[in-house]
Design a protein around this motif. Structure first.
Motif, PDB file in Angstrom:
ATOM      1  N   ILE A 383       0.828  -1.203   0.000  1.00  0.00           N
ATOM      2  CA  ILE A 383       0.000   0.000   0.000  1.00  0.00           C
ATOM      3  C   ILE A 383       0.870   1.264   0.000  1.00  0.00           C
ATOM      4  CG2 ILE A 383      -1.822   1.269   1.194  1.00  0.00           C
ATOM      5  CD1 ILE A 383      -2.673  -1.429  -0.027  1.00  0.00           C
ATOM      6  N   ALA A 384       1.738   1.377   1.015  1.00  0.00           N
ATOM      7  CA  ALA A 384       2.601   2.563   1.086  1.00  0.00           C
ATOM      8  C   ALA A 384       3.521   2.643  -0.122  1.00  0.00           C
ATOM      9  CB  ALA A 384       3.417   2.531   2.385  1.00  0.00           C
ATOM     10  N   SER A 385       4.151   1.533  -0.475  1.00  0.00           N
ATOM     11  CA  SER A 385       5.081   1.520  -1.607  1.00  0.00           C
ATOM     12  C   SER A 385       4.357   1.764  -2.930  1.00  0.00           C
ATOM     13  CB  SER A 385       5.826   0.186  -1.661  1.00  0.00           C
ATOM     14  OG  SER A 385       6.555  -0.021  -0.462  1.00  0.00           O
ATOM     15  N   ALA A 386       3.146   1.218  -3.063  1.00  0.00           N
ATOM     16  CA  ALA A 386       2.369   1.436  -4.281  1.00  0.00           C
ATOM     17  C   ALA A 386       2.031   2.909  -4.455  1.00  0.00           C
ATOM     18  CB  ALA A 386       1.096   0.605  -4.247  1.00  0.00           C
ATOM     19  N   PHE A 387       1.698   3.584  -3.355  1.00  0.00           N
ATOM     20  CA  PHE A 387       1.388   5.016  -3.438  1.00  0.00           C
ATOM     21  C   PHE A 387       2.614   5.823  -3.845  1.00  0.00           C
ATOM     22  CE2 PHE A 387       1.195   9.259  -1.614  1.00  0.00           C
ATOM     23  CZ  PHE A 387      -0.039   9.704  -2.068  1.00  0.00           C
ATOM     24  N   VAL A 388       3.773   5.519  -3.248  1.00  0.00           N
ATOM     25  CA  VAL A 388       5.003   6.244  -3.587  1.00  0.00           C
ATOM     26  C   VAL A 388       5.370   6.006  -5.052  1.00  0.00           C
ATOM     27  CG1 VAL A 388       7.470   6.447  -3.103  1.00  0.00           C
ATOM     28  CG2 VAL A 388       5.846   6.213  -1.214  1.00  0.00           C
ATOM     29  N   LEU A 389       5.212   4.774  -5.531  1.00  0.00           N
ATOM     30  CA  LEU A 389       5.507   4.476  -6.936  1.00  0.00           C
ATOM     31  C   LEU A 389       4.577   5.249  -7.864  1.00  0.00           C
ATOM     32  CD1 LEU A 389       7.009   2.868  -9.088  1.00  0.00           C
ATOM     33  CD2 LEU A 389       5.336   1.023  -8.770  1.00  0.00           C
ATOM     34  N   MET A 390       3.307   5.308  -7.537  1.00  0.00           N
ATOM     35  CA  MET A 390       2.364   6.068  -8.347  1.00  0.00           C
ATOM     36  C   MET A 390       2.744   7.547  -8.380  1.00  0.00           C
ATOM     37  SD  MET A 390      -1.658   6.832  -7.605  1.00  0.00           S
ATOM     38  CE  MET A 390      -1.142   8.045  -6.368  1.00  0.00           C
ATOM     39  N   TRP A 391       3.121   8.082  -7.211  1.00  0.00           N
ATOM     40  CA  TRP A 391       3.518   9.495  -7.129  1.00  0.00           C
ATOM     41  C   TRP A 391       4.757   9.753  -7.976  1.00  0.00           C
ATOM     42  CZ3 TRP A 391       1.448  13.318  -3.553  1.00  0.00           C
ATOM     43  CH2 TRP A 391       2.144  14.532  -3.574  1.00  0.00           C
ATOM     44  N   GLU A 392       5.759   8.883  -7.868  1.00  0.00           N
ATOM     45  CA  GLU A 392       6.998   9.062  -8.617  1.00  0.00           C
ATOM     46  C   GLU A 392       6.757   8.925 -10.120  1.00  0.00           C
ATOM     47  OE1 GLU A 392      10.045   9.923  -7.780  1.00  0.00           O
ATOM     48  OE2 GLU A 392       9.584  10.157  -5.645  1.00  0.00           O
ATOM     49  N   ASN A 393       5.943   7.961 -10.525  1.00  0.00           N
ATOM     50  CA  ASN A 393       5.639   7.799 -11.950  1.00  0.00           C
ATOM     51  C   ASN A 393       4.927   9.026 -12.499  1.00  0.00           C
ATOM     52  OD1 ASN A 393       6.793   5.276 -12.022  1.00  0.00           O
ATOM     53  ND2 ASN A 393       4.863   4.168 -11.798  1.00  0.00           N
ATOM     54  N   ARG A 394       4.034   9.569 -11.709  1.00  0.00           N
ATOM     55  CA  ARG A 394       3.322  10.775 -12.141  1.00  0.00           C
ATOM     56  C   ARG A 394       4.266  11.962 -12.230  1.00  0.00           C
ATOM     57  NH1 ARG A 394      -1.896  13.475  -9.013  1.00  0.00           N
ATOM     58  NH2 ARG A 394      -2.350  15.059 -10.602  1.00  0.00           N
ATOM     59  N   ARG A 395       5.161  12.102 -11.247  1.00  0.00           N
ATOM     60  CA  ARG A 395       6.120  13.212 -11.278  1.00  0.00           C
ATOM     61  C   ARG A 395       7.069  13.086 -12.462  1.00  0.00           C
ATOM     62  NH1 ARG A 395      11.147  13.848  -9.870  1.00  0.00           N
ATOM     63  NH2 ARG A 395      11.249  11.746  -8.977  1.00  0.00           N
ATOM     64  N   GLU A 396       7.587  11.858 -12.716  1.00  0.00           N
ATOM     65  CA  GLU A 396       8.485  11.652 -13.843  1.00  0.00           C
ATOM     66  C   GLU A 396       7.774  11.900 -15.169  1.00  0.00           C
ATOM     67  OE1 GLU A 396      10.073   7.763 -13.443  1.00  0.00           O
ATOM     68  OE2 GLU A 396      11.324   8.268 -11.691  1.00  0.00           O
ATOM     69  N   GLY A 397       6.493  11.542 -15.249  1.00  0.00           N
ATOM     70  CA  GLY A 397       5.720  11.809 -16.460  1.00  0.00           C
ATOM     71  C   GLY A 397       5.589  13.296 -16.711  1.00  0.00           C
ATOM     72  N   LYS A 398       5.338  14.072 -15.633  1.00  0.00           N
ATOM     73  CA  LYS A 398       5.257  15.519 -15.784  1.00  0.00           C
ATOM     74  C   LYS A 398       6.592  16.111 -16.216  1.00  0.00           C
ATOM     75  CE  LYS A 398       1.495  16.489 -12.524  1.00  0.00           C
ATOM     76  NZ  LYS A 398       1.132  17.190 -11.265  1.00  0.00           N
ATOM     77  N   GLU A 399       7.692  15.588 -15.658  1.00  0.00           N
ATOM     78  CA  GLU A 399       9.020  16.091 -16.022  1.00  0.00           C
ATOM     79  C   GLU A 399       9.334  15.801 -17.482  1.00  0.00           C
ATOM     80  OE1 GLU A 399      11.705  14.309 -13.296  1.00  0.00           O
ATOM     81  OE2 GLU A 399      11.213  15.683 -11.634  1.00  0.00           O
ATOM     82  N   ARG A 400       8.964  14.598 -17.960  1.00  0.00           N
ATOM     83  CA  ARG A 400       9.212  14.278 -19.369  1.00  0.00           C
ATOM     84  C   ARG A 400       8.374  15.160 -20.286  1.00  0.00           C
ATOM     85  NH1 ARG A 400       9.234   8.884 -17.331  1.00  0.00           N
ATOM     86  NH2 ARG A 400       7.035   8.647 -17.910  1.00  0.00           N
ATOM     87  N   LYS A 401       7.124  15.420 -19.875  1.00  0.00           N
ATOM     88  CA  LYS A 401       6.261  16.277 -20.680  1.00  0.00           C
ATOM     89  C   LYS A 401       6.783  17.698 -20.708  1.00  0.00           C
ATOM     90  CE  LYS A 401       1.395  17.553 -21.178  1.00  0.00           C
ATOM     91  NZ  LYS A 401       0.027  17.408 -20.585  1.00  0.00           N
ATOM     92  N   GLN A 402       7.265  18.170 -19.538  1.00  0.00           N
ATOM     93  CA  GLN A 402       7.803  19.522 -19.466  1.00  0.00           C
ATOM     94  C   GLN A 402       9.077  19.644 -20.292  1.00  0.00           C
ATOM     95  OE1 GLN A 402       6.239  21.970 -17.945  1.00  0.00           O
ATOM     96  NE2 GLN A 402       7.771  23.525 -18.444  1.00  0.00           N
ATOM     97  N   ALA A 403       9.924  18.615 -20.257  1.00  0.00           N
ATOM     98  CA  ALA A 403      11.166  18.636 -21.043  1.00  0.00           C
ATOM     99  C   ALA A 403      10.869  18.656 -22.538  1.00  0.00           C
ATOM    100  CB  ALA A 403      12.024  17.425 -20.686  1.00  0.00           C
ATOM    101  N   LYS A 404       9.827  17.910 -22.950  1.00  0.00           N
ATOM    102  CA  LYS A 404       9.460  17.877 -24.356  1.00  0.00           C
ATOM    103  C   LYS A 404       8.944  19.229 -24.816  1.00  0.00           C
ATOM    104  CE  LYS A 404       6.577  15.389 -27.657  1.00  0.00           C
ATOM    105  NZ  LYS A 404       5.553  14.322 -27.841  1.00  0.00           N
ATOM    106  N   LEU A 405       8.137  19.880 -23.953  1.00  0.00           N
ATOM    107  CA  LEU A 405       7.618  21.203 -24.305  1.00  0.00           C
ATOM    108  C   LEU A 405       8.740  22.215 -24.423  1.00  0.00           C
ATOM    109  CD1 LEU A 405       4.419  21.378 -22.028  1.00  0.00           C
ATOM    110  CD2 LEU A 405       4.501  21.127 -24.523  1.00  0.00           C
ATOM    111  N   GLN A 406       9.708  22.151 -23.510  1.00  0.00           N
ATOM    112  CA  GLN A 406      10.833  23.088 -23.560  1.00  0.00           C
ATOM    113  C   GLN A 406      11.691  22.867 -24.806  1.00  0.00           C
ATOM    114  OE1 GLN A 406      12.851  22.553 -19.851  1.00  0.00           O
ATOM    115  NE2 GLN A 406      11.340  23.735 -18.660  1.00  0.00           N
TER     116      GLN A 406
END
Length: 421
Positions: A383-406
């Protein structure tokens, strides 16, 4: 390096299973509610024992004489202006039969003991105790009762007691171990509508049972009363206690780790609390102060296990900064799995001893801990680890999207087509 267990593959099924159990528990709570104990339920809890008259003790001397009957001894306290203050204690080991007790009491000035026919040779340990306080012999004689000493003397069961108390409406009757003692806990709720509840109900309980099993066959061992205001206040305080515990854990985890780890840890202990709620509701375990203690104990155990896991995740992240987070997480969970299992099993051995060799609220407390310990290890991993993984995947997805836009912005400014077109 030992083989890494891919815990992440089971995150989604584990979350679905946990969600189903929690929903099932919440449905049970709203449909059936808790089996509230005396601490949270306004009313009378009366412990009664079905027994036989064994004799009578009276006092005609000067001053006052008070008699206390316990599990192991009889105690006489003499007091008053016309008498010397002193205490006489008769231990059942030193006076093994009722005849011995009678002979010892008969030596005291003013004390008279009459035993029922055939009671002289019975063991003194069969005397039924009462916890209502001392009884003033100078006002009324005290009747002594004895418990059944063999199967042929046991004249009633819990079904007979329940049948006798039906006129009171919704009454809870439970057997107090051992079953052979014929001792029962009777609970009657107080709805606040009867101002004479505390005086009328105890008398009614005794009268109804005696009408069923015979006169002078019921001993009131103990009576507890909890008022509506006290039970309501205690319930509110317990809810606030759990809430404050969660907030303090969230604060500590935020200071110790990043916010996603803190939220994951709190989510895990909330999961454990709700799993225990589901278990308590559907097994009809009594919900009392011992249950609250078990829940808080599990919250502390679970957060400790989660912090150890997250510490290892943070260390592995520093060692392998370029590796995918899911791989780092799986490796950290694998490395700490042995420690978690060994620690939990060791704790469970002590708790299992409590469960096997105790009774009543302590046994329920131990059972709740066994469920909570299992849930605590499970929630840390899935449960705890699944939440952290979801958070990290979402953050990394935002970073990749932001890098692509830049990257696309300079290409459009220069009039060049984006890479890959």
């Amino acid at each position: 390096m030992k083989r890494v267990i891919r815990f992440s593959k089971f995150f989604v099924p584990a979350v679905l299973i946990s969600s189903a159990i929690i929903i099932f528990g919440l449905i049970g709570y709203f449909v059936k509610g808790f089996n509230l104990g005396v601490d949270f339920q306004a009313g009378i809890n009366e412990t009664i024992q079905l027994a036989y008259p064994a004799g009578e003790v009276s006092f005609t001397g000067k001053g006052n004489a008070e008699l206390t009957v316990s599990e192991t001894q009889l105690m006489l306290v003499f007091s008053g202006a016309e008498a010397q203050k002193r205490t006489v204690t008769l231990d059942y080991k030193s006076y093994p039969t009722l005849a011995d007790i009678k002979a010892a009491l008969g030596k005291e000035t003013g004390i008279s003991v009459k035993l029922s026919e055939g009671s002289d040779a019975l063991p003194s340990s069969s005397i039924v105790p009462t916890y209502q306080g001392n009884t003033l012999l100078s006002v009324n004689p005290v009747k002594l009762y004895r418990a059944p000493i063999n199967d042929s003397e046991r004249f009633a069961s819990i079904d007979i007691v329940r049948e006798a108390l039906k006129p009171l409406g919704q009454v809870s009757v439970q057997t107090i171990n051992p079953v052979t003692s014929q001792r029962y806990l009777v609970r009657v709720r107080d709805d606040g509508k009867n101002p004479q509840f505390t005086t009328m109900i105890p008398q009614t309980i005794r009268q109804l049972i005696e009408d069923k099993v015979g006169k002078d066959r019921v001993v009131v061992v103990k009576t507890d009363y909890v008022g509506p205001r006290y039970s309501q206040t205690l319930g509110q305080q317990s809810a606030w206690l759990v809430l404050v515990t969660l907030l303090l854990i969230l604060l500590y985890s935020t200071i110790r780790f990043k916010i996603e780890y803190a939220l994951g840890a709190v989510l895990a202990i909330m999961h454990d609390a709700l799993i225990m709620v589901a278990f308590i509701v559907w097994t009809r375990m009594e919900f009392n102060t011992a249950t609250i203690a078990a829940i808080l104990t599990i919250l502390g155990y679970s957060i400790n296990d989660t912090i150890v896991q997250f510490d290892r995740v943070r260390e592995e992240r520093k060692i392998h900064p370029s590796e995918r987070f899911v791989d780092v997480l799986d490796r950290a969970l694998t490395l700490t799995l042995g420690r978690s299992v060994i620690t939990t099993l060791t704790t469970m051995l002590a708790v299992l001893a409590l469960f096997l060799f105790t009774t009543g609220s302590i046994k329920d407390f131990a059972l709740a801990l066994l469920i909570g310990l299992t849930s605590g290890v499970y929630s840390t991993i899935f449960i705890a680890s699944a939440f952290v993984l979801m958070w990290e995947n979402r953050r990394e997805g935002k970073e990749r999207k932001q890098a692509k836009l830049q990257k696309d912005v300079p290409d459009k400014a220069s009039g060049k087509a984006p890479a890959g077109v």
